[in-house]
Design a protein around this motif. Structure first.
Motif, PDB file in Angstrom:
ATOM      1  N   GLY A  67       0.787  -1.233   0.000  1.00 55.31           N
ATOM      2  CA  GLY A  67       0.000   0.000   0.000  1.00 55.31           C
ATOM      3  C   GLY A  67       0.812   1.272   0.000  1.00 55.31           C
ATOM      4  O   GLY A  67       0.283   2.350   0.274  1.00 55.31           O
ATOM      5  N   VAL A  68       2.119   1.176  -0.336  1.00 55.97           N
ATOM      6  CA  VAL A  68       2.978   2.360  -0.397  1.00 55.97           C
ATOM      7  C   VAL A  68       2.870   2.978  -1.793  1.00 55.97           C
ATOM      8  O   VAL A  68       3.099   2.301  -2.794  1.00 55.97           O
ATOM      9  CB  VAL A  68       4.451   2.000  -0.102  1.00 55.97           C
ATOM     10  CG1 VAL A  68       5.345   3.224  -0.274  1.00 55.97           C
ATOM     11  CG2 VAL A  68       4.582   1.420   1.294  1.00 55.97           C
ATOM     12  N   HIS A  69       2.529   4.260  -1.842  1.00 52.92           N
ATOM     13  CA  HIS A  69       2.454   4.947  -3.124  1.00 52.92           C
ATOM     14  C   HIS A  69       3.180   6.287  -3.015  1.00 52.92           C
ATOM     15  O   HIS A  69       2.821   7.131  -2.197  1.00 52.92           O
ATOM     16  CB  HIS A  69       1.001   5.158  -3.548  1.00 52.92           C
ATOM     17  CG  HIS A  69       0.309   3.891  -3.932  1.00 52.92           C
ATOM     18  ND1 HIS A  69       0.575   3.220  -5.100  1.00 52.92           N
ATOM     19  CD2 HIS A  69      -0.624   3.158  -3.283  1.00 52.92           C
ATOM     20  CE1 HIS A  69      -0.178   2.140  -5.164  1.00 52.92           C
ATOM     21  NE2 HIS A  69      -0.903   2.063  -4.068  1.00 52.92           N
ATOM     22  N   ILE A  70       4.191   6.448  -3.856  1.00 54.86           N
ATOM     23  CA  ILE A  70       4.955   7.678  -3.931  1.00 54.86           C
ATOM     24  C   ILE A  70       4.760   8.225  -5.343  1.00 54.86           C
ATOM     25  O   ILE A  70       5.015   7.523  -6.325  1.00 54.86           O
ATOM     26  CB  ILE A  70       6.449   7.430  -3.653  1.00 54.86           C
ATOM     27  CG1 ILE A  70       6.634   6.768  -2.264  1.00 54.86           C
ATOM     28  CG2 ILE A  70       7.245   8.728  -3.726  1.00 54.86           C
ATOM     29  CD1 ILE A  70       8.049   6.270  -2.011  1.00 54.86           C
ATOM     30  N   ARG A  97       1.661   9.786   0.764  1.00 49.50           N
ATOM     31  CA  ARG A  97       0.596   9.825   1.768  1.00 49.50           C
ATOM     32  C   ARG A  97       0.706   8.605   2.670  1.00 49.50           C
ATOM     33  O   ARG A  97       0.831   7.477   2.197  1.00 49.50           O
ATOM     34  CB  ARG A  97      -0.782   9.867   1.103  1.00 49.50           C
ATOM     35  CG  ARG A  97      -1.947   9.814   2.076  1.00 49.50           C
ATOM     36  CD  ARG A  97      -3.270  10.045   1.385  1.00 49.50           C
ATOM     37  NE  ARG A  97      -3.377  11.435   0.927  1.00 49.50           N
ATOM     38  CZ  ARG A  97      -4.483  11.940   0.360  1.00 49.50           C
ATOM     39  NH1 ARG A  97      -5.549  11.171   0.146  1.00 49.50           N
ATOM     40  NH2 ARG A  97      -4.515  13.216   0.001  1.00 49.50           N
ATOM     41  N   ALA A  98       0.671   8.841   3.972  1.00 44.58           N
ATOM     42  CA  ALA A  98       0.724   7.746   4.942  1.00 44.58           C
ATOM     43  C   ALA A  98       0.336   8.292   6.307  1.00 44.58           C
ATOM     44  O   ALA A  98       0.278   9.510   6.515  1.00 44.58           O
ATOM     45  CB  ALA A  98       2.117   7.130   5.008  1.00 44.58           C
ATOM     46  N   GLU A  99       0.083   7.381   7.232  1.00 48.55           N
ATOM     47  CA  GLU A  99      -0.192   7.800   8.601  1.00 48.55           C
ATOM     48  C   GLU A  99       1.096   8.155   9.324  1.00 48.55           C
ATOM     49  O   GLU A  99       2.098   7.452   9.219  1.00 48.55           O
ATOM     50  CB  GLU A  99      -0.934   6.694   9.359  1.00 48.55           C
ATOM     51  CG  GLU A  99      -2.396   6.566   8.965  1.00 48.55           C
ATOM     52  CD  GLU A  99      -3.188   5.742   9.966  1.00 48.55           C
ATOM     53  OE1 GLU A  99      -2.583   5.238  10.947  1.00 48.55           O
ATOM     54  OE2 GLU A  99      -4.416   5.600   9.767  1.00 48.55           O
ATOM     55  N   ARG A 162      13.459  16.565   5.365  1.00 43.93           N
ATOM     56  CA  ARG A 162      13.319  16.025   6.714  1.00 43.93           C
ATOM     57  C   ARG A 162      11.919  15.479   6.982  1.00 43.93           C
ATOM     58  O   ARG A 162      11.772  14.467   7.686  1.00 43.93           O
ATOM     59  CB  ARG A 162      13.728  17.053   7.755  1.00 43.93           C
ATOM     60  CG  ARG A 162      12.911  18.321   7.791  1.00 43.93           C
ATOM     61  CD  ARG A 162      13.366  19.248   8.930  1.00 43.93           C
ATOM     62  NE  ARG A 162      14.774  19.125   9.248  1.00 43.93           N
ATOM     63  CZ  ARG A 162      15.541  20.132   9.681  1.00 43.93           C
ATOM     64  NH1 ARG A 162      15.001  21.344   9.825  1.00 43.93           N
ATOM     65  NH2 ARG A 162      16.801  19.949   9.954  1.00 43.93           N
ATOM     66  N   HIS A 163      10.879  16.114   6.432  1.00 43.58           N
ATOM     67  CA  HIS A 163       9.528  15.599   6.670  1.00 43.58           C
ATOM     68  C   HIS A 163       9.284  14.313   5.897  1.00 43.58           C
ATOM     69  O   HIS A 163       8.619  13.392   6.388  1.00 43.58           O
ATOM     70  CB  HIS A 163       8.489  16.659   6.304  1.00 43.58           C
ATOM     71  CG  HIS A 163       8.597  17.894   7.136  1.00 43.58           C
ATOM     72  ND1 HIS A 163       9.335  18.989   6.724  1.00 43.58           N
ATOM     73  CD2 HIS A 163       8.094  18.200   8.351  1.00 43.58           C
ATOM     74  CE1 HIS A 163       9.263  19.931   7.668  1.00 43.58           C
ATOM     75  NE2 HIS A 163       8.526  19.482   8.667  1.00 43.58           N
ATOM     76  N   LEU A 164       9.839  14.242   4.682  1.00 47.58           N
ATOM     77  CA  LEU A 164       9.751  13.010   3.903  1.00 47.58           C
ATOM     78  C   LEU A 164      10.481  11.883   4.619  1.00 47.58           C
ATOM     79  O   LEU A 164       9.974  10.754   4.714  1.00 47.58           O
ATOM     80  CB  LEU A 164      10.342  13.242   2.511  1.00 47.58           C
ATOM     81  CG  LEU A 164      10.255  12.085   1.515  1.00 47.58           C
ATOM     82  CD1 LEU A 164       8.808  11.717   1.224  1.00 47.58           C
ATOM     83  CD2 LEU A 164      10.981  12.438   0.223  1.00 47.58           C
ATOM     84  N   GLY A 170       9.242   6.271   9.642  1.00 47.02           N
ATOM     85  CA  GLY A 170       8.111   5.774  10.417  1.00 47.02           C
ATOM     86  C   GLY A 170       7.445   4.569   9.785  1.00 47.02           C
ATOM     87  O   GLY A 170       6.799   3.761  10.478  1.00 47.02           O
ATOM     88  N   LEU A 171       7.613   4.417   8.461  1.00 44.46           N
ATOM     89  CA  LEU A 171       7.078   3.260   7.743  1.00 44.46           C
ATOM     90  C   LEU A 171       8.070   2.111   7.694  1.00 44.46           C
ATOM     91  O   LEU A 171       7.779   1.063   7.106  1.00 44.46           O
ATOM     92  CB  LEU A 171       6.694   3.658   6.312  1.00 44.46           C
ATOM     93  CG  LEU A 171       5.556   4.672   6.175  1.00 44.46           C
ATOM     94  CD1 LEU A 171       5.378   5.058   4.710  1.00 44.46           C
ATOM     95  CD2 LEU A 171       4.257   4.108   6.746  1.00 44.46           C
ATOM     96  N   GLY A 172       9.241   2.303   8.276  1.00 44.03           N
ATOM     97  CA  GLY A 172      10.232   1.240   8.321  1.00 44.03           C
ATOM     98  C   GLY A 172      11.324   1.322   7.271  1.00 44.03           C
ATOM     99  O   GLY A 172      12.169   0.426   7.185  1.00 44.03           O
ATOM    100  N   PHE A 173      11.340   2.387   6.463  1.00 41.60           N
ATOM    101  CA  PHE A 173      12.378   2.533   5.459  1.00 41.60           C
ATOM    102  C   PHE A 173      13.677   3.013   6.097  1.00 41.60           C
ATOM    103  O   PHE A 173      13.660   3.784   7.057  1.00 41.60           O
ATOM    104  CB  PHE A 173      11.962   3.543   4.385  1.00 41.60           C
ATOM    105  CG  PHE A 173      10.873   3.067   3.467  1.00 41.60           C
ATOM    106  CD1 PHE A 173      11.158   2.218   2.407  1.00 41.60           C
ATOM    107  CD2 PHE A 173       9.557   3.468   3.663  1.00 41.60           C
ATOM    108  CE1 PHE A 173      10.160   1.781   1.563  1.00 41.60           C
ATOM    109  CE2 PHE A 173       8.552   3.043   2.818  1.00 41.60           C
ATOM    110  CZ  PHE A 173       8.849   2.193   1.760  1.00 41.60           C
ATOM    111  N   GLN A 174      14.803   2.574   5.526  1.00 37.30           N
ATOM    112  CA  GLN A 174      16.107   3.117   5.882  1.00 37.30           C
ATOM    113  C   GLN A 174      16.387   4.292   4.947  1.00 37.30           C
ATOM    114  O   GLN A 174      16.506   4.108   3.735  1.00 37.30           O
ATOM    115  CB  GLN A 174      17.191   2.044   5.732  1.00 37.30           C
ATOM    116  CG  GLN A 174      17.036   0.876   6.680  1.00 37.30           C
ATOM    117  CD  GLN A 174      17.255   1.275   8.125  1.00 37.30           C
ATOM    118  OE1 GLN A 174      18.173   2.036   8.446  1.00 37.30           O
ATOM    119  NE2 GLN A 174      16.414   0.757   9.011  1.00 37.30           N
ATOM    120  N   VAL A 175      16.479   5.484   5.493  1.00 33.47           N
ATOM    121  CA  VAL A 175      16.630   6.693   4.682  1.00 33.47           C
ATOM    122  C   VAL A 175      18.077   7.159   4.700  1.00 33.47           C
ATOM    123  O   VAL A 175      18.684   7.311   5.764  1.00 33.47           O
ATOM    124  CB  VAL A 175      15.699   7.810   5.194  1.00 33.47           C
ATOM    125  CG1 VAL A 175      16.006   9.131   4.496  1.00 33.47           C
ATOM    126  CG2 VAL A 175      14.240   7.429   4.975  1.00 33.47           C
TER     127      VAL A 175
END
Length: 201
Positions: A67-70, A97-99, A162-164, A170-175
């Motif tokens: 359900g990830v959409h960028i 968009r995400a919680e 920073r907001h991205l 928060g979704l578990g990605f390594q940024v």
């Protein structure tokens, strides 16, 4: 118009079309056509992914299933052509968009795609895409909703995205935290690499 300048004009037109197709086909999940934008050794750099475009496609497939959409929107572009090589810069926005802390939010990041293109066998293709992240913001989808961000956690990420990064971690990605921004050593190094690419160094 000389033969050389006409060739450069046609190259800029073809490259711009590839840039536009990248955004449309990626966001639509049209992976077969999306793959045609790249050369076989093409690489993608992003906040959450760095590596071969084939792995980027698979990572996106997996993200879609979760359900990830960028999404991407393009603006103006500038294409510098030097023989069989080119550098394209295209204004863009990335939206996701995400919680965030239980509140459905949109993050919009403004920047540029900085693309290394090459003509091989009479076909232009993408060799490297490196976004430049310039500024971003986060907004609740419901304007009446309130969201409280962790200021200390937010400050750990680069100003340009920073907001991205906050949303994606928060979704578990390594940024990756050393991506090029509007100014700074990372973007200056990118410009040097672009100049070397055009000079065939």
């Amino acid at each position: 118009m000389t033969e050389s300048s006409e060739a450069d004009r046609l190259a800029r037109t073809e490259i711009r079309e590839l840039v536009e197709c990248w955004a449309v086909w990626r966001d639509a999940g049209d992976w077969e056509r999306f793959a045609t934008v790249w050369h076989p050794d093409g690489e993608m750099q992003a906040t959450w992914f760095q590596g071969p475009y084939q792995d980027f496609i698979e990572a996106n497939r997996q993200g879609w299933r979760r359900g990830v959409h960028i999404l991407h929107f393009l603006g103006g572009s500038s294409v510098d052509v030097a023989g069989s090589r080119a550098i394209a810069q295209t204004k863009m926005t990335i939206s996701q968009r995400a919680e965030v802390h239980g509140v459905l939010c949109d993050v919009v990041c403004t920047g540029r795609f900085y693309d290394f293109f090459e003509s091989r066998g009479g076909r232009w293709g993408l060799v490297l895409r490196q976004p430049v992240y310039e500024k971003d913001r986060i907004d609740p989808v419901d304007p009446a909703a309130r969201i409280g961000l962790d200021a200390e956690r937010l400050s750990r990420f680069p100003e340009g995205y920073r907001h991205l990064a906050y949303l994606q971690t928060g979704l578990g990605f390594q940024v990756k935290t050393t991506m090029p921004q509007l100014t700074g050593p990372e973007v200056e190094d990118l410009y040097r690499r672009g100049a070397d690419w055009l000079a065939n160094r």
